[in-house]
Design a protein around this motif. Structure first.
Motif, mmCIF file in Angstrom:
data_model
loop_
_atom_site.group_PDB
_atom_site.id
_atom_site.type_symbol
_atom_site.label_atom_id
_atom_site.label_comp_id
_atom_site.label_asym_id
_atom_site.label_seq_id
_atom_site.Cartn_x
_atom_site.Cartn_y
_atom_site.Cartn_z
ATOM 1 N N TYR A 532 0.819 -1.211 0.000
ATOM 2 C CA TYR A 532 0.000 0.000 0.000
ATOM 3 C C TYR A 532 0.853 1.262 0.000
ATOM 4 O O TYR A 532 0.523 2.248 -0.680
ATOM 5 N N ASP A 533 1.973 1.252 0.745
ATOM 6 C CA ASP A 533 2.790 2.465 0.870
ATOM 7 C C ASP A 533 4.263 2.089 0.977
ATOM 8 O O ASP A 533 4.753 1.743 2.052
ATOM 9 N N SER A 547 0.285 -0.879 16.741
ATOM 10 C CA SER A 547 -0.902 -0.080 17.071
ATOM 11 C C SER A 547 -2.184 -0.849 16.808
ATOM 12 O O SER A 547 -3.186 -0.674 17.505
ATOM 13 N N GLY A 548 -2.172 -1.700 15.798
ATOM 14 C CA GLY A 548 -3.375 -2.460 15.452
ATOM 15 C C GLY A 548 -3.529 -3.761 16.201
ATOM 16 O O GLY A 548 -4.532 -4.461 16.036
ATOM 17 N N GLU A 576 -7.038 -6.674 10.331
ATOM 18 C CA GLU A 576 -8.125 -5.742 10.046
ATOM 19 C C GLU A 576 -7.916 -4.413 10.772
ATOM 20 O O GLU A 576 -8.029 -3.335 10.178
ATOM 21 N N ASN A 577 -7.610 -4.484 12.066
ATOM 22 C CA ASN A 577 -7.359 -3.254 12.814
ATOM 23 C C ASN A 577 -6.222 -2.458 12.192
ATOM 24 O O ASN A 577 -6.293 -1.230 12.042
ATOM 25 N N LEU A 582 -4.171 2.146 8.737
ATOM 26 C CA LEU A 582 -3.400 2.529 7.552
ATOM 27 C C LEU A 582 -4.262 3.218 6.500
ATOM 28 O O LEU A 582 -3.829 4.197 5.878
ATOM 29 N N LEU A 583 -5.467 2.732 6.304
ATOM 30 C CA LEU A 583 -6.298 3.195 5.194
ATOM 31 C C LEU A 583 -7.164 4.404 5.520
ATOM 32 O O LEU A 583 -7.839 4.912 4.655
#
Length: 700
Positions: A532-533, A547-548, A576-577, A582-583
């Motif tokens: 994604y990044d 963090s998730g 998922e978290n 991120l998104l």
């Protein structure tokens, strides 16, 4: 101020005058070179020092000229060539001359004079020399390292530890799982892949991977031609119908200078041919040079007379272990092909790369470090060391790593030797790789001991992963403590497997256990984040994943868990978290509700009495809700609270500007979501966990 080489040569002049060989050097340098070329080889060194304590180190010299002189002489012994021969390193050409040979002998003489140590040089890469030190006084390793470091020659002295892969026997089979959409993947073994399932209370080995992939699909992450490069530094690749590699590399058998450097080994073919692994080495205690396993040099006449030997070109292929295949398949097995298992990263979005650095019995940490440098496209070798590829070129990967997964655990290999804060070889690499955006994933190890921040898996810039069962409890083997970052399923993880002999290859799928297979799950998440990044650094990716994560320190009844005592890092990985953070930041923590008095146990509390009247005069159904968004990216947040009596049709009860509020518990089911009212963006609706463990006595 004299250079270190000048000091060595000055001291050696006194020593050389006392020997006849010194006269030969001065009068006939070529004869000296020729005699030196016949000097101690590695095998001779071991034989001559068999009664001594031997330690193997990775060292870096402060004086570059001294370092290059020692490289020259190591190559002389290996190739038995004379002076005047050039080699290149980091774009510079170095030509051998008589001073190189003098410097080598002078350095060794100086170390022997100071401590009585014999020193043998093995190999060299990225300014790192691999040496063996023989000592007669049985001094502990740390003392020998400290003595060497005290000479002032070295930037660091770090043990070249022999490390092993981190797999354990299976802890038991698992049944099918309940997934969000059972038809998401058609792979036959997919229903048994627990880590894809929805993570929920008491089921923290599940990592909500399917939900995260669905979320990323809705955001269009997989609709591009972008690919993430994931390297697996392990036991090598094995051909398998469900795993496709973009590239593979052999470090261990090609660059083990002690026992050959051509990627060829010799297998003992004299074992019982009725056994499936008859041509493969049998045990780690018999791993080399004793006629029972394999040899990396061509058999001697004596060995050839006693056994039949089979020449085998490894070419990056695992010899016996399918450990590397297991790990790679968890990350990137082909999905939706009606075969086997589903990989975490879609096959169209990943380049899966294998680097063989260890085998079933392990490998030196220097092999793994060399593989790491190769994986990021920064391996630097003297040109004449590149025997397996080209005598003038250092091998380069076509797919520089975004993520590196390693399963060698933490035992024995530390970020640095404790010498005045000196930075070691591993920490030096780790910082460079992380700054370049590479995410380094390492298994915590299976020794059931407390990991400090200084061990490999606790090293800064590495993401260390311990193992939990499907229920979220630490497994009975995982390491734990302050060096842990995350926990992931490490018991009965479904993976591609293979049984390989010289005559046949049988592929299959089974449950594998160990932190070696927790790590690839987290590596899969890191790969999705980098897909994604690509601009994120390794440290940023680690922080996002932490963090998730789902905290494992608090149990269902609010008490401390075993993780609160032993240390399980940020908790169980949750795809998922992490992806919601991120998104767009719309991630809501798991909302929970309990009776208002559950924490203060005082029914007469004046605050309770006044607040409760707003809902229910008998106060028995007054509950407190706790749920909140993980970050502050929403400027104007409202928490929408829903209720249902059948678990299917929900109605909006109320909305609040905080995630902590009181409500009248009159519905059978509840849900909560956080919304940015200004932008109209909301989190997914989360089911509320109702804790009925406490009820006021008057209400019973």
């Amino acid at each position: 101020m004299k250079s270190l080489i000048s000091k060595l040569l000055t001291h050696s002049a006194v020593l050389l005058l006392m020997s006849s060989s010194a006269l030969a050097i001065e009068s006939n340098s070529q004869s000296y070179i020729e005699s030196f070329a016949q000097e101690t080889t590695n095998n001779q060194f071991y034989a001559e020092n068999s009664n001594k304590t031997l330690y193997r180190f990775m060292v870096s010299f402060k004086d570059e000229n001294l370092s290059m002189s020692l490289v020259n002489n190591e190559e002389l012994r290996r190739k038995n060539s004379g002076s005047g021969v050039s080699f290149s390193y980091k774009g510079q050409v170095h030509t051998r001359d008589i001073n190189d040979f003098k410097t080598d002998q002078s350095f060794k003489s100086e170390i022997k004079r100071l401590f009585g140590y014999e020193v043998q040089f093995h190999s060299f890469f990225n300014d790192i020399h691999i040496i063996t030190v023989a000592t007669t006084d049985r001094a502990p390793l740390n003392k020998v390292a400290d003595n060497l470091f005290s000479t002032g020659y070295f930037n660091y002295v770090e043990e070249d530890q022999y490390i092993t892969l981190q797999s354990k026997g299976d802890e038991g089979d698992v049944g099918g799982m309940s997934v969000l959409n059972p038809s998401s993947f058609n792979d036959p073994v997919y229903p048994e892949q627990i880590h894809f399932a929805k993570q929920s209370s008491g089921y923290y080995g599940a990592a909500s991977i399917e939900a995260a992939i669905d979320l990323m699909s809705r955001h269009g992450v997989f609709n591009t031609n972008d690919k993430v490069n994931v390297h697996v530094i392990d036991s090598g690749f094995i051909e398998h119908e469900d795993v496709q590699y973009a590239e593979y590399m052999d470090i261990k058998y090609t660059y083990d200078y002690d026992e050959g450097d051509d990627g060829v080994i010799w297998l003992n073919g004299s074992q019982d041919p009725s056994r499936p692994d008859y041509a493969i080495y049998e045990s780690c205690s018999n791993r080399s040079n004793n006629g029972y396993g394999y040899l990396q040099n061509e058999p001697t006449a004596e060995q050839a007379a006693e056994y039949d030997w089979i020449r085998y070109e490894t070419d990056g292929t695992a010899i016996k272990s399918s450990h590397g295949l297991n790990a790679a398949s968890i990350i990137g097995a082909t999905s939706n092909n009606n075969i086997g298992i589903a990989g975490i990263i879609p096959q169209d979005n990943v380049n899966l790369v294998s680097a063989l650095a260890v085998d079933d019995c392990g490998g030196y940490s220097s092999f793994n470090l060399m593989a790491m440098y190769w994986s990021i496209g920064e391996l630097e070798l003297p040109a004449f060391y590149s025997a397996g590829f080209n005598e003038t070129l250092t091998p380069k990967t076509q797919y520089p790593a975004d993520v590196i997964n390693m399963s060698f655990g933490s035992e024995g290999w530390y970020c640095s030797v404790d010498q005045s804060g000196s930075t070691g070889a591993l920490a030096e690499f780790a910082k460079m790789a992380s700054d370049r955006g590479v995410v380094l994933i390492v298994s915590a190890g299976n020794s059931r001991y407390h990991m400090s921040d200084g061990s490999v898996a606790g090293c800064p810039y590495f993401v260390s992963v311990g193992a939990v069962t499907e229920w979220g409890n630490p497994t009975n083997f995982t390491n734990y403590g302050t060096g842990i970052d995350l926990m992931a399923l490490g018991s009965s993880v479904r993976a591609a497997t293979a049984t390989k002999t010289l005559e046949a290859l049988e592929t299959d799928y089974s449950g594998v256990s160990g932190t070696s297979f927790s790590g690839p799950i987290v590596a899969g998440l890191a790969g999705l984040i980098k897909l994604y990044d690509k601009t994120l650094t390794g440290e940023e990716v680690r922080n996002i994943m932490k963090s998730g994560a789902r905290d494992l320190t608090v149990g269902a009844n609010g008490g401390d868990t075993s993780c609160a005592v032993i240390g399980c890092g940020a908790g169980a990985v949750n795809f998922e978290n992490t992806m919601r953070i991120l998104l767009g930041g719309e991630i809501l923590t798991q909302p929970k509700a309990s009776h208002y008095l559950a924490n203060n146990l005082s029914r007469e509390d004046s605050s309770f009495l006044s607040k409760a009247q707003e809902f229910n005069k008998n106060m028995c159904t007054t509950y407190r809700m706790d749920g909140y968004l993980l970050n502050d990216r929403f400027a104007d947040i409202r928490y929408r609270f829903y209720g249902s009596n059948d678990g299917e049709k929900y109605e909006l009860i109320n909305s609040y500007n905080k995630g902590s509020f009181l409500f009248d518990n009159t519905y059978a089911y509840y849900r909560l979501r956080g919304c940015n009212t200004a932008e109209g963006v909301c989190s997914d609706i989360r089911d509320v966990e109702i804790d009925d463990s406490f009820t006021p006595g008057i209400c019973i």
